[in-house]
Motif scaffolding. Structure first.
Motif, mmCIF file in Angstrom:
data_model
loop_
_atom_site.group_PDB
_atom_site.id
_atom_site.type_symbol
_atom_site.label_atom_id
_atom_site.label_comp_id
_atom_site.label_asym_id
_atom_site.label_seq_id
_atom_site.Cartn_x
_atom_site.Cartn_y
_atom_site.Cartn_z
ATOM 1 N N ALA A 94 -66.838 -33.335 -18.692
ATOM 2 C CA ALA A 94 -67.431 -33.156 -20.022
ATOM 3 C C ALA A 94 -67.368 -34.456 -20.814
ATOM 4 O O ALA A 94 -68.290 -34.791 -21.556
ATOM 5 N N GLY A 95 -66.280 -35.210 -20.641
ATOM 6 C CA GLY A 95 -66.178 -36.507 -21.294
ATOM 7 C C GLY A 95 -67.251 -37.464 -20.832
ATOM 8 O O GLY A 95 -67.789 -38.256 -21.620
ATOM 9 N N TYR A 96 -67.567 -37.401 -19.549
ATOM 10 C CA TYR A 96 -68.657 -38.193 -18.973
ATOM 11 C C TYR A 96 -69.986 -37.783 -19.590
ATOM 12 O O TYR A 96 -70.786 -38.625 -20.022
ATOM 13 N N GLN A 97 -70.230 -36.480 -19.669
ATOM 14 C CA GLN A 97 -71.503 -35.992 -20.180
ATOM 15 C C GLN A 97 -71.741 -36.404 -21.627
ATOM 16 O O GLN A 97 -72.846 -36.806 -21.997
ATOM 17 N N ILE A 98 -70.701 -36.323 -22.462
ATOM 18 C CA ILE A 98 -70.913 -36.644 -23.882
ATOM 19 C C ILE A 98 -71.083 -38.143 -24.109
ATOM 20 O O ILE A 98 -71.569 -38.551 -25.167
ATOM 21 N N CYS A 99 -70.714 -38.962 -23.130
ATOM 22 C CA CYS A 99 -70.933 -40.403 -23.264
ATOM 23 C C CYS A 99 -72.403 -40.772 -23.090
ATOM 24 O O CYS A 99 -72.797 -41.894 -23.408
ATOM 25 N N GLY A 100 -73.195 -39.833 -22.582
ATOM 26 C CA GLY A 100 -74.597 -40.109 -22.333
ATOM 27 C C GLY A 100 -75.456 -40.019 -23.582
ATOM 28 O O GLY A 100 -74.975 -39.845 -24.701
ATOM 29 N N ARG A 101 -76.769 -40.114 -23.340
ATOM 30 C CA ARG A 101 -77.717 -40.031 -24.453
ATOM 31 C C ARG A 101 -77.825 -38.602 -24.981
ATOM 32 O O ARG A 101 -77.956 -38.387 -26.194
ATOM 33 N N SER A 102 -77.801 -37.620 -24.069
ATOM 34 C CA SER A 102 -77.871 -36.227 -24.493
ATOM 35 C C SER A 102 -77.328 -35.323 -23.397
ATOM 36 O O SER A 102 -77.236 -35.707 -22.232
#
Length: 257
Positions: A94-102
């Motif tokens: 989840a930490g990886y996902q929120i580092c993205g654009r969306s």
């Protein structure tokens, strides 16, 4: 007197449901074992994120936790300042996902804006990725190392042109079933495996520390600890490969039936 190397676990109560706090513990230990002063700091929502850390860590969490973490981190600004001054960020699941654009959340796949630190986007995948994952990571010196862990994510992540894959999948789903896992952009690394990831993969832990410190650390001075870690890795890799073979055998039997 030199200040201790600061390892910062960010929002453990929101993004720490898979034991990812262990990533901070192992980074600190691997510095102390080498005689380097280190400090492990855990920052919760509502408290300022220090901008003088060397390595920052984000872990796994659920949809509402992701939304709250993004809101808090943007309002605080400390993580962004730290990265601007050269810190390293390692973000898991989840930490990886929120580092993205969306990324998307909820039953209706509502699109949420991320932190924009990685050129990736995450959307709900066709099936949940659950199980042992084994990937092959190319180190900066050109050699390769196997990364073991456990993936558990419903979101599938695709990379844009500014990010590159962190590793290639040998077993498991990874980003979106395209053979890649994780993403790297500058000094930000995102990856799906839990376990926690860094205790299971000491070479990656040292890579993060070397990236942050700007120097090569060399092997651990304690040969017994190194031997124990090598044996644990050997067992974990064997288990992962056995799991893959078992899954393939089961699928083959199903087709025969």
């Amino acid at each position: 007197m030199n200040e201790p190397v600061k390892i910062v676990v960010v929002y453990q109560s929101l993004l720490g449901i898979y034991g990812d706090h262990g990533n901070g513990t192992v980074l600190t230990k691997r510095l102390v074992w080498r005689g380097i002063d280190a400090e492990l700091v855990t920052v919760e929502p509502g408290r300022p994120v220090p901008d003088d850390g060397a390595v920052y860590l984000l872990g796994g969490g659920e949809d509402l936790a992701q939304i709250a973490a993004v809101r808090e981190l943007k309002a605080d600004g400390g993580l962004f300042r730290a990265l601007d001054r050269g810190a390293v960020l390692f973000a898991v699941c989840a930490g990886y996902q929120i580092c993205g654009r969306s990324f998307t959340v909820g039953d209706h796949d509502e699109v949420m804006e991320g932190l924009g630190l990685l050129d990736v986007t995450t959307r709900r995948g066709p099936r949940r990725a659950v199980g042992e994952i084994l990937t092959r990571w190319e180190r900066p010196d050109g050699s390769t190392s196997l990364i073991t862990g456990f993936e558990n994510h419903g979101g599938y992540t695709t990379l844009g042109p500014d990010a590159r894959p962190f590793a290639q999948v040998e077993l498991g789903v990874g980003n979106c079933g395209d053979g890649t896992e994780g993403a790297v952009q500058g000094r930000v690394i995102g990856s799906y495996p839990h376990g926690p990831n860094l205790p299971r993969n000491p070479a990656l832990a040292d890579h993060l520390l070397e990236l942050a410190l700007g120097t090569e650390l060399g092997p651990l001075p304690n040969a017994r600890i190194s031997a124990e870690l090598d044996e644990l890795r050997r067992q974990r890799i064997a288990v992962a490969r056995h799991s893959r073979n078992l899954a393939e055998d089961t699928r083959w039997l199903g087709e025969r039936e």
